[in-house]
Structure formats: C-alpha cells, structure tokens
Write a protein that holds these residues in place. Structure first.
Motif, PDB file in Angstrom:
ATOM      1  N   LEU A 168      15.838 -23.934  38.688  1.00  0.00           N
ATOM      2  CA  LEU A 168      16.041 -25.144  39.461  1.00  0.00           C
ATOM      3  C   LEU A 168      17.210 -24.929  40.420  1.00  0.00           C
ATOM      4  CD1 LEU A 168      15.792 -27.821  36.616  1.00  0.00           C
ATOM      5  CD2 LEU A 168      14.092 -27.380  38.386  1.00  0.00           C
ATOM      6  N   ASN A 169      17.143 -25.538  41.577  1.00  0.00           N
ATOM      7  CA  ASN A 169      18.224 -25.414  42.545  1.00  0.00           C
ATOM      8  C   ASN A 169      19.332 -26.413  42.236  1.00  0.00           C
ATOM      9  OD1 ASN A 169      16.980 -23.366  44.046  1.00  0.00           O
ATOM     10  ND2 ASN A 169      15.736 -24.850  45.145  1.00  0.00           N
ATOM     11  N   ILE A 170      20.217 -26.030  41.341  1.00  0.00           N
ATOM     12  CA  ILE A 170      21.312 -26.909  40.942  1.00  0.00           C
ATOM     13  C   ILE A 170      22.534 -26.539  41.769  1.00  0.00           C
ATOM     14  CG2 ILE A 170      22.738 -27.701  39.017  1.00  0.00           C
ATOM     15  CD1 ILE A 170      20.444 -26.847  37.177  1.00  0.00           C
ATOM     16  N   ASP A 171      22.757 -27.283  42.828  1.00  0.00           N
ATOM     17  CA  ASP A 171      23.798 -26.936  43.793  1.00  0.00           C
ATOM     18  C   ASP A 171      25.131 -27.557  43.392  1.00  0.00           C
ATOM     19  OD1 ASP A 171      24.154 -25.259  45.863  1.00  0.00           O
ATOM     20  OD2 ASP A 171      23.260 -26.526  47.403  1.00  0.00           O
ATOM     21  N   ILE A 172      25.763 -26.992  42.385  1.00  0.00           N
ATOM     22  CA  ILE A 172      27.062 -27.464  41.908  1.00  0.00           C
ATOM     23  C   ILE A 172      28.046 -26.322  42.069  1.00  0.00           C
ATOM     24  CG2 ILE A 172      28.340 -28.453  39.961  1.00  0.00           C
ATOM     25  CD1 ILE A 172      25.657 -29.165  38.706  1.00  0.00           C
ATOM     26  N   SER A 173      29.265 -26.624  42.462  1.00  0.00           N
ATOM     27  CA  SER A 173      30.292 -25.598  42.561  1.00  0.00           C
ATOM     28  C   SER A 173      31.568 -26.089  41.898  1.00  0.00           C
ATOM     29  CB  SER A 173      30.579 -25.253  44.026  1.00  0.00           C
ATOM     30  OG  SER A 173      31.235 -26.327  44.672  1.00  0.00           O
ATOM     31  N   SER A 174      32.385 -25.150  41.454  1.00  0.00           N
ATOM     32  CA  SER A 174      33.684 -25.515  40.877  1.00  0.00           C
ATOM     33  C   SER A 174      34.560 -26.203  41.918  1.00  0.00           C
ATOM     34  CB  SER A 174      34.382 -24.261  40.326  1.00  0.00           C
ATOM     35  OG  SER A 174      33.641 -23.710  39.258  1.00  0.00           O
ATOM     36  N   GLU A 175      34.442 -25.787  43.169  1.00  0.00           N
ATOM     37  CA  GLU A 175      35.208 -26.424  44.242  1.00  0.00           C
ATOM     38  C   GLU A 175      34.843 -27.897  44.364  1.00  0.00           C
ATOM     39  OE1 GLU A 175      36.193 -25.764  49.022  1.00  0.00           O
ATOM     40  OE2 GLU A 175      34.520 -24.702  48.077  1.00  0.00           O
ATOM     41  N   MET A 176      33.556 -28.195  44.246  1.00  0.00           N
ATOM     42  CA  MET A 176      33.107 -29.585  44.305  1.00  0.00           C
ATOM     43  C   MET A 176      33.688 -30.385  43.139  1.00  0.00           C
ATOM     44  SD  MET A 176      29.191 -31.011  44.058  1.00  0.00           S
ATOM     45  CE  MET A 176      29.143 -30.829  42.270  1.00  0.00           C
ATOM     46  N   ILE A 177      33.684 -29.804  41.951  1.00  0.00           N
ATOM     47  CA  ILE A 177      34.226 -30.474  40.771  1.00  0.00           C
ATOM     48  C   ILE A 177      35.714 -30.756  40.944  1.00  0.00           C
ATOM     49  CG2 ILE A 177      34.692 -30.235  38.303  1.00  0.00           C
ATOM     50  CD1 ILE A 177      31.746 -30.728  38.949  1.00  0.00           C
ATOM     51  N   ARG A 178      36.447 -29.789  41.480  1.00  0.00           N
ATOM     52  CA  ARG A 178      37.891 -30.007  41.700  1.00  0.00           C
ATOM     53  C   ARG A 178      38.119 -31.122  42.716  1.00  0.00           C
ATOM     54  NH1 ARG A 178      37.788 -24.271  41.861  1.00  0.00           N
ATOM     55  NH2 ARG A 178      38.127 -24.298  44.116  1.00  0.00           N
ATOM     56  N   GLY A 179      37.255 -31.189  43.719  1.00  0.00           N
ATOM     57  CA  GLY A 179      37.356 -32.254  44.710  1.00  0.00           C
ATOM     58  C   GLY A 179      37.124 -33.616  44.083  1.00  0.00           C
ATOM     59  N   TRP A 180      36.146 -33.688  43.187  1.00  0.00           N
ATOM     60  CA  TRP A 180      35.880 -34.957  42.497  1.00  0.00           C
ATOM     61  C   TRP A 180      37.069 -35.368  41.641  1.00  0.00           C
ATOM     62  CZ3 TRP A 180      30.147 -34.559  40.431  1.00  0.00           C
ATOM     63  CH2 TRP A 180      29.285 -34.606  41.526  1.00  0.00           C
ATOM     64  N   LEU A 181      37.723 -34.402  41.023  1.00  0.00           N
ATOM     65  CA  LEU A 181      38.897 -34.716  40.209  1.00  0.00           C
ATOM     66  C   LEU A 181      40.004 -35.337  41.061  1.00  0.00           C
ATOM     67  CD1 LEU A 181      38.936 -31.577  37.918  1.00  0.00           C
ATOM     68  CD2 LEU A 181      38.905 -33.940  37.106  1.00  0.00           C
ATOM     69  N   LYS A 182      40.219 -34.797  42.233  1.00  0.00           N
ATOM     70  CA  LYS A 182      41.237 -35.347  43.131  1.00  0.00           C
ATOM     71  C   LYS A 182      40.893 -36.764  43.561  1.00  0.00           C
ATOM     72  CE  LYS A 182      42.816 -30.936  45.061  1.00  0.00           C
ATOM     73  NZ  LYS A 182      42.936 -30.102  46.296  1.00  0.00           N
ATOM     74  N   GLU A 183      39.595 -37.019  43.688  1.00  0.00           N
ATOM     75  CA  GLU A 183      39.146 -38.348  44.121  1.00  0.00           C
ATOM     76  C   GLU A 183      38.945 -39.305  42.947  1.00  0.00           C
ATOM     77  OE1 GLU A 183      35.597 -37.632  46.358  1.00  0.00           O
ATOM     78  OE2 GLU A 183      36.589 -36.194  47.690  1.00  0.00           O
ATOM     79  N   LYS A 184      39.279 -38.848  41.727  1.00  0.00           N
ATOM     80  CA  LYS A 184      39.160 -39.657  40.514  1.00  0.00           C
ATOM     81  C   LYS A 184      37.716 -40.084  40.239  1.00  0.00           C
ATOM     82  CE  LYS A 184      43.595 -39.317  40.369  1.00  0.00           C
ATOM     83  NZ  LYS A 184      44.179 -38.242  39.526  1.00  0.00           N
ATOM     84  N   LYS A 185      36.768 -39.221  40.577  1.00  0.00           N
ATOM     85  CA  LYS A 185      35.361 -39.489  40.304  1.00  0.00           C
ATOM     86  C   LYS A 185      34.987 -38.976  38.919  1.00  0.00           C
ATOM     87  CE  LYS A 185      33.678 -39.307  45.096  1.00  0.00           C
ATOM     88  NZ  LYS A 185      32.764 -38.609  46.030  1.00  0.00           N
ATOM     89  N   SER A 186      33.926 -39.547  38.370  1.00  0.00           N
ATOM     90  CA  SER A 186      33.449 -39.128  37.054  1.00  0.00           C
ATOM     91  C   SER A 186      32.821 -37.731  37.112  1.00  0.00           C
ATOM     92  CB  SER A 186      32.413 -40.119  36.530  1.00  0.00           C
ATOM     93  OG  SER A 186      31.814 -39.630  35.349  1.00  0.00           O
ATOM     94  N   LEU A 187      33.066 -36.937  36.068  1.00  0.00           N
ATOM     95  CA  LEU A 187      32.453 -35.614  35.938  1.00  0.00           C
ATOM     96  C   LEU A 187      31.321 -35.620  34.917  1.00  0.00           C
ATOM     97  CD1 LEU A 187      35.610 -33.292  35.762  1.00  0.00           C
ATOM     98  CD2 LEU A 187      34.454 -34.204  37.782  1.00  0.00           C
TER      99      LEU A 187
END
Length: 218
Positions: A168-187
């Motif tokens: 499956l094309n699961i387009d997730i990156s660690s950079e994206m996750i770190r960005g979400w953390l800075k924005e206080k988004k749910s992981l």
C-alpha cells in the motif's frame, strides 16, 4: 556446513526519528511477500547524510522507540549493529560485516522509493549490491513504471538485484510526524501508542504541554 539451511533476513535501516506505522507495515509486508525468517530494525548510529541532528531524539531514545514499536511482533528484531560503530555508519560496511558473521544468511535491504533515486550517491553502491538484495517500496508520488526503470538501470550499473514490494502507498515520514508534534496534532494511529507515550514523557522534540494527553489531543 555446505548443506546448512540458508536463512532470509530483511533489514529495515533508518534514523527512526521517530519510528512510525509506515516503517512497521513495510517490514511486515517484506516479511510476508519475501518469506523472510525475520526482519532486523537497525537504527543508524551516525548517518553521514544526516549530520545536523539538533532538536532530534538521542541515539538511546531512538533505540528505545524502536524497541517499543516492535516489541509485539515475534519476527521483528532490534539490531544495534550500526549504533555501536565509531565514526559514520555506512551501509556497505554493516552488510559486509553481517555476511562475514552469518555466511549462510541472505540479506534483503528494504528501502523506500525516495532512497532508490539517491542510491548512486551512497558510499560503495556496488559493494552494497554484492552483499544483499535491494527491496524497494512504492510511494504515492512515484509511478511504478519509473520505479521499475530506475531499478533496472541500477541493477545494470552495479550488478545488483532489486525487487519491488507490492505494498500500500502509505506516505508517512518521520519529518511529517515531527511537524505534527510541533503543531500539537494527534499522532494516534500513525505512531504506536507506547512510542507516543514515550515521546511525551521524555519531551522529545520539545513536544509536551501539561494539557496534552497521550494521544496528543488537548
């Protein structure tokens, strides 16, 4: 020992900063489709192409996040082969060492499409190809035709074998996750719960606020 049964071992390398479900799904699909005996998750100790690691997780934290993420899977195994090296860690050195230590094991090095297009810039690509089979996963922004063309070209260039995973094309990156953390988004559902808890408890990536729960919601 000439008749010893050969083993097939996958290697998921990377900084894992942090590890996420995309890594885990890719490792599981490689295990399934290639009939591997196990998959080694191998955090890079000091990757030469990622020298600026300010504001990132420490080596020990990255190892612990991987340990927590794979703990429930009996055919996933943590490898510290690159964490224990002095200086920069290079894939060809790691693979050649593993081949010497385990001569009856065939290694399958699992990478994403992005890494495939940068493969020629890696240190000693021909030696990497000689030591393992390269396994490539697709991503949303990469066409299968272009991917196959690049795999064919690199195979001819370096005398290697490249296999494409049907994933499956699961387009997730660690950079994206770190960005979400800075924005206080749910992981939640993108990172294993135990890893999310560890990130917040240890204030990795400067991510914790007192009013944020384990899943990152306010």
């Amino acid at each position: 020992m000439e008749n010893a049964v050969r083993k097939k071992v996958g290697i998921m390398g990377g900084t894992f900063d942090p590890i996420h479900v995309g890594h885990l799904i890719l490792g599981e699909k490689a295990y399934e489709q290639l009939s591997l005996d196990k998959v080694l998750f191998m955090p890079a100790g000091n990757p030469p192409h990622k020298r600026n690691r300010e504001g990132r997780a420490t080596d020990a934290q990255r190892v612990e996040m991987v340990r927590r993420a794979i703990s429930g899977n009996p055919h996933f195994e943590l490898s510290l082969s690159e964490m224990e090296k002095e200086g920069f860690s290079y894939t060809y050195r790691t693979l050649e060492t593993l081949k010497k230590e385990h001569p009856h094991t065939d290694y399958y090095f699992i990478i994403g499409a992005d890494s495939l297009y940068n493969f020629a810039t890696w240190r000693e690509p021909a030696r990497i190809c000689h030591a393992c089979t390269m396994v490539v996963a697709t991503r949303d922004h990469t066409s299968v035709r272009k991917l196959d063309e690049e795999m064919t070209f690199l195979s001819q260039q370096y005398g290697g074998q490249f296999l494409r995973l049907d994933t499956l094309n699961i387009d997730i990156s660690s950079e994206m996750i770190r960005g979400w953390l800075k924005e206080k988004k749910s992981l939640r559902y993108y990172v294993p719960d135990d890893v999310i808890q560890y990130i917040y408890q240890n204030n990795i990536y400067h991510s914790v606020r007192e009013d944020i729960s384990i899943d990152g919601t306010v």
